[in-house]
Design a protein around this motif. Structure first.
Motif, PDB file in Angstrom:
ATOM      1  N   ILE A 103       0.836  -1.189   0.000  1.00 26.01           N
ATOM      2  CA  ILE A 103       0.000   0.000   0.000  1.00 26.01           C
ATOM      3  C   ILE A 103       0.876   1.246   0.000  1.00 26.01           C
ATOM      4  CG2 ILE A 103      -1.877  -1.174   1.194  1.00 26.01           C
ATOM      5  CD1 ILE A 103      -1.041   0.283   3.752  1.00 26.01           C
ATOM      6  N   ASP A 104       0.245   2.378  -0.235  1.00 28.10           N
ATOM      7  CA  ASP A 104       0.965   3.651  -0.324  1.00 28.10           C
ATOM      8  C   ASP A 104       1.120   4.267   1.064  1.00 28.10           C
ATOM      9  OD1 ASP A 104       2.249   5.833  -1.355  1.00 28.10           O
ATOM     10  OD2 ASP A 104       0.405   6.889  -1.908  1.00 28.10           O
ATOM     11  N   GLN A 105       1.836   3.558   1.923  1.00 27.99           N
ATOM     12  CA  GLN A 105       2.177   4.043   3.254  1.00 27.99           C
ATOM     13  C   GLN A 105       3.633   3.685   3.515  1.00 27.99           C
ATOM     14  OE1 GLN A 105       0.689   5.775   5.790  1.00 27.99           O
ATOM     15  NE2 GLN A 105      -1.092   6.201   4.509  1.00 27.99           N
ATOM     16  N   PRO A 106       4.422   4.624   4.068  1.00 33.60           N
ATOM     17  CA  PRO A 106       5.847   4.352   4.259  1.00 33.60           C
ATOM     18  C   PRO A 106       6.147   3.635   5.571  1.00 33.60           C
ATOM     19  CG  PRO A 106       5.383   6.611   4.864  1.00 33.60           C
ATOM     20  CD  PRO A 106       4.079   6.030   4.384  1.00 33.60           C
ATOM     21  N   CYS A 107       7.190   2.831   5.555  1.00 34.51           N
ATOM     22  CA  CYS A 107       7.721   2.258   6.784  1.00 34.51           C
ATOM     23  C   CYS A 107       8.250   3.380   7.663  1.00 34.51           C
ATOM     24  CB  CYS A 107       8.846   1.280   6.442  1.00 34.51           C
ATOM     25  SG  CYS A 107       9.808   0.704   7.868  1.00 34.51           S
ATOM     26  N   HIS A 108       7.969   3.322   8.974  1.00 35.45           N
ATOM     27  CA  HIS A 108       8.402   4.408   9.846  1.00 35.45           C
ATOM     28  C   HIS A 108       9.891   4.358  10.146  1.00 35.45           C
ATOM     29  CE1 HIS A 108       5.743   1.443  12.009  1.00 35.45           C
ATOM     30  NE2 HIS A 108       6.884   1.096  12.498  1.00 35.45           N
ATOM     31  N   TYR A 109      10.596   3.316   9.679  1.00 33.32           N
ATOM     32  CA  TYR A 109      12.036   3.254   9.867  1.00 33.32           C
ATOM     33  C   TYR A 109      12.810   3.680   8.622  1.00 33.32           C
ATOM     34  CZ  TYR A 109      10.569   0.386  13.824  1.00 33.32           C
ATOM     35  OH  TYR A 109       9.960  -0.078  14.955  1.00 33.32           O
ATOM     36  N   CYS A 110      12.437   3.124   7.467  1.00 28.93           N
ATOM     37  CA  CYS A 110      13.254   3.353   6.266  1.00 28.93           C
ATOM     38  C   CYS A 110      12.522   4.098   5.159  1.00 28.93           C
ATOM     39  CB  CYS A 110      13.775   2.023   5.735  1.00 28.93           C
ATOM     40  SG  CYS A 110      12.494   0.975   4.982  1.00 28.93           S
ATOM     41  N   GLY A 111      11.210   4.287   5.279  1.00 29.29           N
ATOM     42  CA  GLY A 111      10.456   5.023   4.267  1.00 29.29           C
ATOM     43  C   GLY A 111      10.003   4.195   3.086  1.00 29.29           C
ATOM     44  N   ALA A 112      10.385   2.918   3.018  1.00 28.06           N
ATOM     45  CA  ALA A 112       9.939   2.055   1.925  1.00 28.06           C
ATOM     46  C   ALA A 112       8.453   1.745   2.081  1.00 28.06           C
ATOM     47  CB  ALA A 112      10.747   0.765   1.920  1.00 28.06           C
ATOM     48  N   PRO A 113       7.783   1.357   1.008  1.00 25.43           N
ATOM     49  CA  PRO A 113       6.361   1.009   1.127  1.00 25.43           C
ATOM     50  C   PRO A 113       6.159  -0.162   2.082  1.00 25.43           C
ATOM     51  CG  PRO A 113       7.000   1.265  -1.175  1.00 25.43           C
ATOM     52  CD  PRO A 113       8.267   1.261  -0.392  1.00 25.43           C
ATOM     53  N   ILE A 114       5.026  -0.148   2.769  1.00 22.58           N
ATOM     54  CA  ILE A 114       4.686  -1.279   3.619  1.00 22.58           C
ATOM     55  C   ILE A 114       3.649  -2.143   2.915  1.00 22.58           C
ATOM     56  CG2 ILE A 114       5.172   0.037   5.703  1.00 22.58           C
ATOM     57  CD1 ILE A 114       2.149   0.093   6.232  1.00 22.58           C
ATOM     58  N   ALA A 115       3.503  -3.354   3.402  1.00 16.88           N
ATOM     59  CA  ALA A 115       2.472  -4.274   2.915  1.00 16.88           C
ATOM     60  C   ALA A 115       1.609  -4.689   4.097  1.00 16.88           C
ATOM     61  CB  ALA A 115       3.106  -5.498   2.258  1.00 16.88           C
ATOM     62  N   VAL A 116       0.341  -4.955   3.820  1.00 14.18           N
ATOM     63  CA  VAL A 116      -0.586  -5.363   4.874  1.00 14.18           C
ATOM     64  C   VAL A 116      -1.203  -6.704   4.515  1.00 14.18           C
ATOM     65  CG1 VAL A 116      -1.114  -2.997   5.526  1.00 14.18           C
ATOM     66  CG2 VAL A 116      -2.563  -4.153   3.842  1.00 14.18           C
ATOM     67  N   ARG A 117      -1.571  -7.449   5.540  1.00 16.50           N
ATOM     68  CA  ARG A 117      -2.278  -8.706   5.360  1.00 16.50           C
ATOM     69  C   ARG A 117      -3.250  -8.863   6.528  1.00 16.50           C
ATOM     70  NH1 ARG A 117       1.098 -14.103   4.728  1.00 16.50           N
ATOM     71  NH2 ARG A 117       1.886 -13.485   6.762  1.00 16.50           N
ATOM     72  N   PHE A 118      -4.445  -9.382   6.238  1.00 11.19           N
ATOM     73  CA  PHE A 118      -5.433  -9.614   7.283  1.00 11.19           C
ATOM     74  C   PHE A 118      -5.718 -11.088   7.415  1.00 11.19           C
ATOM     75  CE2 PHE A 118      -9.698 -10.382   8.863  1.00 11.19           C
ATOM     76  CZ  PHE A 118      -9.758  -9.559   9.981  1.00 11.19           C
ATOM     77  N   ARG A 119      -5.688 -11.556   8.658  1.00 13.52           N
ATOM     78  CA  ARG A 119      -6.136 -12.904   8.975  1.00 13.52           C
ATOM     79  C   ARG A 119      -6.301 -13.007  10.487  1.00 13.52           C
ATOM     80  NH1 ARG A 119      -0.852 -16.732   7.735  1.00 13.52           N
ATOM     81  NH2 ARG A 119       0.650 -15.635   9.048  1.00 13.52           N
ATOM     82  N   GLU A 120      -7.295 -13.785  10.906  1.00 15.35           N
ATOM     83  CA  GLU A 120      -7.564 -14.042  12.315  1.00 15.35           C
ATOM     84  C   GLU A 120      -7.638 -12.758  13.132  1.00 15.35           C
ATOM     85  OE1 GLU A 120      -5.232 -17.090  14.060  1.00 15.35           O
ATOM     86  OE2 GLU A 120      -5.505 -18.478  12.398  1.00 15.35           O
ATOM     87  N   GLU A 121      -8.395 -11.800  12.615  1.00 13.09           N
ATOM     88  CA  GLU A 121      -8.646 -10.524  13.292  1.00 13.09           C
ATOM     89  C   GLU A 121      -7.387  -9.707  13.536  1.00 13.09           C
ATOM     90  OE1 GLU A 121     -11.680 -10.081  16.213  1.00 13.09           O
ATOM     91  OE2 GLU A 121     -12.356 -12.146  15.979  1.00 13.09           O
TER      92      GLU A 121
END
Length: 326
Positions: A103-121
């Motif tokens: 997604i278009d959100q930066p890592c708070h350490y290095c600024g690279a894009p982050i990825a998200v995954r949903f499972r088990e709440e």
């Protein structure tokens, strides 16, 4: 003693036996959609049952603890509302999965894009480039780091932790909206937990602090503890099974000093926007820590926002004993 059936405590076996019927759950859901008491005939019509006697039997099983009967009809008691809320949140019925998505959100350490995954709440967060906050394995007992040890492609991602989110939070939202919703939901839970109140059952949380005495802050993730930060806090409910761990910020989220510091810098952690969320994430998670002493424990945690800094000196329960702003 009172003869009011609503005041009688049900055992777990009794409660689940009463709820273990589709018609009774349908009755609770039908009442959950009404602000006013519902008459017997109207309620039976909503549920769609033609057999009046059979319907009355099921309604009678619910009346008292889950349903209140009054002169104007039937309505949910708080116990009934909690059942409906749990069902509609998907917590006890649904298991949606969102595959790992950048997604278009930066890592708070290095600024690279982050990825998200949903499972088990859980909305799990990953950096696409750096090592993240926690190792995928669990060398230090870190509850937040237990999600993905069995995934073959995890070596390509740095684990940043997760935010809790009921299954309903995933419905009709794209991955970026899921992330923002999870951040808000998780932050509200974190405020309760950091204040010593269990976000699941409201009982008291026990707090304890762990320190990696062989911590290597220059290694990204320490080889000894598998964490980015040396100080970790453990939160365990005295009543239910809630048991979480995290970095020092987990125990400081309710700090008036930290909240005021963020607000003074135009960062509202209670109502983040797509524009402010990256800066809030950096302020919360990309902090400096200094362990001054282990016996007795004392540490300094320094947060940054813009050109301002806030240093909190904390004791063994991560309670703030001194604050300095620069």
């Amino acid at each position: 003693m009172t003869d009011d059936p609503a005041d009688r405590t049900l055992s777990p076996d009794e409660a689940f036996e009463v709820l273990g019927n589709e018609t009774r759950v349908d009755i609770l859901r039908a009442l959950g959609g009404s602000d006013d008491p519902v008459t017997f005939s109207r309620l039976r019509e909503r549920v769609g049952m033609t057999d009046s006697g059979r319907f009355n039997y099921h309604l009678d099983r619910l009346t008292g603890h889950f349903v209140r009967k009054g002169e104007d009809g039937y309505e949910l008691r708080r116990a009934g509302e909690r059942v409906v809320e749990a069902v509609l949140s998907g917590a006890v019925t649904d298991a949606p999965v969102l595959e790992r998505t950048e997604i278009d959100q930066p890592c708070h350490y290095c600024g690279a894009p982050i990825a998200v995954r949903f499972r088990e709440e859980r909305v799990e967060l990953y950096c696409t480039e750096c090592a993240g906050t926690y190792a995928h394995t669990d060398p230090g007992g870190e509850t937040c780091a237990d999600a993905d040890a069995d995934d073959a492609d995890d070596a390509d991602y740095g684990y940043l932790g997760y935010h809790p989110l009921p299954p309903a939070g995933v419905a009709d939202r794209d991955p970026e909206a899921v992330f923002r919703s999870a951040w808000v939901w998780g932050h509200l839970e974190l405020l309760a937990a950091s204040a010593g109140v269990c976000p699941r059952c409201s009982a008291t949380l026990d707090r304890s602090t762990r320190v990696c005495e062989d911590h290597d802050p220059d290694a990204g993730l320490c080889g000894a503890c598998g964490r980015r930060y040396a100080v970790a806090i453990d939160l365990e409910c005295t009543n239910c099974i809630y048991d979480e761990s995290g970095a020092a910020v987990v125990g400081l989220a309710d700090s008036a000093h930290l909240v005021a510091f963020l607000l003074d810098n135009g960062l509202n952690p209670f109502a983040p926007t797509a524009e402010t969320l990256p800066a809030i994430g950096r302020a919360y998670h990309n902090f400096d820590e200094e362990v001054v002493s282990t016996d007795p424990f004392e540490a300094r945690v320094t947060f940054a926002a813009g050109e301002d800094e806030l240093t909190l000196t904390v004791d063994s329960s991560l309670s703030v004993v001194d604050a300095e702003r620069r």
